[in-house]
Design an enzyme around this catalytic site. Structure first.
Site, mmCIF file in Angstrom:
data_model
loop_
_atom_site.group_PDB
_atom_site.id
_atom_site.type_symbol
_atom_site.label_atom_id
_atom_site.label_comp_id
_atom_site.label_asym_id
_atom_site.label_seq_id
_atom_site.Cartn_x
_atom_site.Cartn_y
_atom_site.Cartn_z
ATOM 1 N N ARG A 51 0.735 -0.901 -0.154
ATOM 2 C CA ARG A 51 -0.238 0.220 -0.562
ATOM 3 C C ARG A 51 1.026 1.142 0.046
ATOM 4 O O ARG A 51 0.354 2.210 -0.893
ATOM 5 C CB ARG A 51 -1.080 0.359 1.376
ATOM 6 C CG ARG A 51 -2.467 -0.965 1.091
ATOM 7 C CD ARG A 51 -1.895 -1.264 2.251
ATOM 8 N NE ARG A 51 -1.365 -2.509 2.610
ATOM 9 C CZ ARG A 51 -1.602 -3.657 2.734
ATOM 10 N NH1 ARG A 51 -3.118 -3.556 1.834
ATOM 11 N NH2 ARG A 51 -0.946 -4.394 2.714
ATOM 12 N N THR A 52 1.345 1.314 1.076
ATOM 13 C CA THR A 52 2.556 2.002 1.004
ATOM 14 C C THR A 52 3.620 3.452 -0.497
ATOM 15 O O THR A 52 3.588 4.157 -0.764
ATOM 16 C CB THR A 52 4.120 2.404 2.247
ATOM 17 O OG1 THR A 52 2.403 2.203 3.184
ATOM 18 C CG2 THR A 52 4.553 3.748 2.620
ATOM 19 N N LYS A 80 26.686 -4.297 -1.787
ATOM 20 C CA LYS A 80 27.693 -4.548 -1.854
ATOM 21 C C LYS A 80 28.576 -4.031 -1.132
ATOM 22 O O LYS A 80 29.077 -3.614 -1.295
ATOM 23 C CB LYS A 80 28.402 -3.401 -3.629
ATOM 24 C CG LYS A 80 27.603 -4.325 -4.607
ATOM 25 C CD LYS A 80 27.313 -3.219 -6.132
ATOM 26 C CE LYS A 80 27.104 -3.202 -6.936
ATOM 27 N NZ LYS A 80 27.185 -2.132 -8.144
ATOM 28 N N ARG A 101 10.931 3.896 3.076
ATOM 29 C CA ARG A 101 11.260 3.061 4.672
ATOM 30 C C ARG A 101 12.154 2.135 4.158
ATOM 31 O O ARG A 101 13.200 1.656 3.918
ATOM 32 C CB ARG A 101 9.640 1.648 3.516
ATOM 33 C CG ARG A 101 9.949 0.728 5.155
ATOM 34 C CD ARG A 101 8.516 -0.357 4.943
ATOM 35 N NE ARG A 101 6.982 0.672 4.907
ATOM 36 C CZ ARG A 101 5.864 -0.031 5.312
ATOM 37 N NH1 ARG A 101 6.122 -1.278 4.453
ATOM 38 N NH2 ARG A 101 5.211 0.693 4.767
ATOM 39 N N HIS A 129 5.295 5.098 11.220
ATOM 40 C CA HIS A 129 5.088 5.699 10.140
ATOM 41 C C HIS A 129 4.266 6.697 10.127
ATOM 42 O O HIS A 129 2.831 6.602 9.517
ATOM 43 C CB HIS A 129 4.197 4.173 10.709
ATOM 44 C CG HIS A 129 4.004 3.984 8.554
ATOM 45 N ND1 HIS A 129 3.800 4.817 7.368
ATOM 46 C CD2 HIS A 129 3.731 2.397 8.235
ATOM 47 C CE1 HIS A 129 3.571 3.581 6.556
ATOM 48 N NE2 HIS A 129 3.384 2.548 6.836
HETATM 49 N N1 CP Z 1 0.300 -0.474 5.723
HETATM 50 C C1 CP Z 1 1.167 -0.325 5.134
HETATM 51 O O1 CP Z 1 2.399 0.058 5.868
HETATM 52 O O2 CP Z 1 0.674 -1.496 4.785
HETATM 53 P P1 CP Z 1 2.672 -1.860 3.451
HETATM 54 O O3 CP Z 1 3.132 -2.496 4.719
HETATM 55 O O4 CP Z 1 2.071 -2.785 2.459
HETATM 56 O O5 CP Z 1 2.953 -0.400 2.233
#
Ligand code: CP
Length: 314
Positions: A51-52, A80, A101, A129
């Site tokens: 999603r993110t 590497k 991320r 998050h």
């Molecule tokens: N909610 C969320 O962070 O989903 P993903 O890990 O799929 O990005």
């Protein structure tokens, strides 16, 4: 460090938060725009995501920008031995915005400190998050008509679940009452309970996902037990299925109740809940697109007048 970076939800004040929510509402009504024409955005995902990453990339595409990046760090020179410092400095040569991320807590903060390009934290370990929090707030506001005076029950993995940490902090302005439902090993960490104590935020701790808790809630925020954060897989196996929401458990719940979940889910919400009108998690994920369009335009310092001038009405 760029002042428009969004690393933690505590980087922005109430006014900035509400500005982003107002932007999200605009983008929901007008999702297609050319305001990022000529801009390039990097999505650097050192950890898996559906999603993110896809909603951030859709947001850039719908705003007329371009995306570079990776979803699997093993295909990059970090495999590497290239350091995060060097990777961020290199990518900063190419783009106007970095969305990242990483599995290490603090990695996004570190990245934001080694570049002048704004950095958006798309999740750092069990820490924060913030873009998920913006879409969670937007979902709560849309479904409840307010953010104020709500009873929010957080269930499951409150220790490693970074989304509940960010959401708890963001709700500080709106007089929430929290129920934290988890086994002792996965309860809300002490630092977040102290955050509540210092601000007079009401909360209860419970191991029991009781009918009283369910029936008093305006929002139930279910979470997945995060297997990837456990050092001991036997410990994960012992706690992974302790909390399961089933449709029958919602029979006496409040009419305005909505079930949220950041997703992905495993077993914590039974499939029979999906058809209940109180299930909101798929709509919540769709709100992520609008919330992330809002976050991106703010991070790039684009004001709403410029956005409105570039709107494409279909
Ligand atoms: N909610 C969320 O962070 O989903 P993903 O890990 O799929 O990005």
């Amino acid at each position: 460090m760029n002042k428009n970076s969004l690393v933690s939800i505590s980087d922005i004040n109430r006014e900035e938060l509400e500005d982003i929510l107002a932007r999200a509402a605009y983008f929901e009504a007008h999702p297609n725009n050319k305001v990022l024409d000529g801009r390039v955005v990097a999505t650097l995902f050192f950890e898996p995501s559906t999603r993110t990453r896809l909603s951030f990339e859709t947001a850039v595409n719908r705003l007329g920008g371009r995306v570079i990046g990776f979803s699997d760090a093993s295909t990059t020179s970090s495999s590497k031995g290239e350091t995060l410092n060097d990777t961020i400095k290199m990518v900063s040569n190419y783009v106007d915005l970095i969305i990242m991320r990483h599995y290490l807590e603090g990695a996004a903060r570190y990245a934001s400190e080694v570049t002048d390009v704004p950095v958006i934290n798309a999740g750092d370990g069990a820490n924060q998050h913030p873009s998920q929090t913006i879409l969670d707030l937007y979902s709560i506001l849309k479904t409840q008509g307010t953010l104020k005076d709500l009873t929010i029950t957080m269930v499951g993995d409150l220790k490693y679940g970074r989304t509940v940490h960010s959401l708890l902090q963001a709700m500080q302005y709106y007089n929430p009452t929290f129920n934290f439902v988890a086994c002792p090993e996965l309860q809300m960490p002490r630092e977040y309970l102290e955050f509540c104590n210092e601000r007079g935020i009401k909360y209860s701790l419970s191991e029991d996902f009781s009918p009283e808790i369910i029936n008093s809630s305006d929002i139930i925020y279910m979470t997945r037990v995060q297997r990837e954060r456990f050092a001991d897989i036997m410990e994960y196996e012992r706690v992974k299925d302790l909390y399961n929401l089933e449709n029958s458990m919602l029979a006496q719940s409040k009419p305005n109740l909505k079930i949220l979940h950041p997703l992905p889910r495993v077993n914590e919400i039974a499939r029979d809940v999906d058809s209940n009108p109180k299930a909101y998690y798929f709509d919540q994920a769709r709100n992520g697109l609008y919330a992330r369009q809002a976050i991106i335009t703010r991070a790039l310092g684009i004001d709403m007048n410029a956005v409105k001038e570039k709107a494409i009405e279909l």
